[in-house]
Design a protein around this motif. Structure first.
Motif, mmCIF file in Angstrom:
data_model
loop_
_atom_site.group_PDB
_atom_site.id
_atom_site.type_symbol
_atom_site.label_atom_id
_atom_site.label_comp_id
_atom_site.label_asym_id
_atom_site.label_seq_id
_atom_site.Cartn_x
_atom_site.Cartn_y
_atom_site.Cartn_z
ATOM 1 N N ASP A 7 47.335 -85.241 -63.628
ATOM 2 C CA ASP A 7 45.907 -85.512 -63.316
ATOM 3 C C ASP A 7 44.990 -84.591 -64.085
ATOM 4 O OD1 ASP A 7 43.516 -85.912 -61.807
ATOM 5 O OD2 ASP A 7 44.433 -85.818 -59.923
ATOM 6 N N GLY A 8 44.549 -85.303 -65.024
ATOM 7 C CA GLY A 8 43.904 -84.485 -66.074
ATOM 8 C C GLY A 8 42.659 -83.737 -65.826
ATOM 9 N N TYR A 9 41.509 -84.110 -64.978
ATOM 10 C CA TYR A 9 40.537 -83.510 -64.499
ATOM 11 C C TYR A 9 40.969 -82.448 -63.379
ATOM 12 C CZ TYR A 9 37.567 -86.315 -67.353
ATOM 13 O OH TYR A 9 37.178 -87.145 -68.514
ATOM 14 N N ASN A 10 41.996 -82.993 -62.813
ATOM 15 C CA ASN A 10 42.341 -81.926 -61.480
ATOM 16 C C ASN A 10 42.809 -80.908 -62.058
ATOM 17 O OD1 ASN A 10 44.504 -80.820 -59.468
ATOM 18 N ND2 ASN A 10 43.195 -82.264 -58.247
ATOM 19 N N ILE A 11 43.718 -80.780 -63.245
ATOM 20 C CA ILE A 11 44.422 -79.563 -63.867
ATOM 21 C C ILE A 11 43.176 -78.750 -64.655
ATOM 22 C CG2 ILE A 11 45.781 -78.919 -65.621
ATOM 23 C CD1 ILE A 11 47.254 -79.938 -62.988
ATOM 24 N N ILE A 12 42.279 -79.594 -65.273
ATOM 25 C CA ILE A 12 41.119 -78.983 -66.017
ATOM 26 C C ILE A 12 40.420 -77.905 -65.049
ATOM 27 C CG2 ILE A 12 38.877 -79.338 -66.894
ATOM 28 C CD1 ILE A 12 40.270 -81.562 -68.744
ATOM 29 N N GLY A 13 40.258 -78.365 -63.805
ATOM 30 C CA GLY A 13 39.255 -77.847 -62.610
ATOM 31 C C GLY A 13 39.912 -76.751 -62.150
ATOM 32 N N ALA A 14 41.320 -76.699 -62.427
ATOM 33 C CA ALA A 14 42.174 -75.910 -61.676
ATOM 34 C C ALA A 14 42.726 -74.445 -62.638
ATOM 35 C CB ALA A 14 43.423 -76.382 -60.889
#
Length: 169
Positions: A7-14
């Motif tokens: 989940d691209g944006y989830n990982i970017i945010g984390a």
């Protein structure tokens, strides 16, 4: 076969590194995530698919491959979670193990119910840091093992040869 759905944006945010990049330019954070996933794929041999929500980048659905990593931008009004759930169902098989990297607890429960293994963003970041360390060690080992030259040269002669090689006088 093992497949990792991210989940691209989830990982970017984390992830710390990606979160900092996102503040200045989202595109840079996405590119860096894709580079990291290419390293992950090369190291683990897993098929890697990164899914980005369309709501953050409106437009039509698109799929591409970059650095041997599959990238999917969902169609408008489709979330990455929905696409990951569909992919989990489509790609599941007796000889296929699916892993999903997200910190979205609801998503983790849904894909776990479909037979996929889940990785929180934090667990995945720790795994990626470990892989990066292993890659660095392997590269260093290879460089140390490789002879620098077959014939020992003085530094002065090596410098002259290097200038010749570069076409300098």
């Amino acid at each position: 076969m093992q497949i990792l759905l991210v989940d691209g944006y989830n990982i970017i945010g984390a992830w710390n590194e990606l979160r900092v990049l996102k503040k200045s330019k989202l595109l840079d954070a996405r590119d860096r995530l894709i580079e990291l996933m290419a390293e992950y794929k090369a190291f683990t041999g897993m098929r890697v698919i990164v899914v980005f929500d369309a709501h953050l980048v409106p437009g039509i659905e698109s799929k591409k491959k970059q650095y041997d990593v599959e990238i999917i931008y969902t169609r408008e009004n489709e979330t990455a979670d929905e696409r990951i759930e569909k992919l989990t169902q489509e790609l599941s098989g007796r000889k296929t193990q699916i892993h999903v990297a997200t910190s979205d607890m609801t998503e983790q429960r849904v894909v776990f119910g479909q037979g996929a293994l889940r990785k929180s963003a934090r667990e995945f970041e720790i795994e990626m840091l470990s892989i990066s360390t292993d890659i660095t060690k392997k590269v260093k080992h290879i460089q140390e093992e490789r002879p620098s030259a077959k014939i020992p040269l003085s530094e002065e002669v090596a410098e002259i040869f290097e200038k010749w090689r570069r076409g300098m006088k």
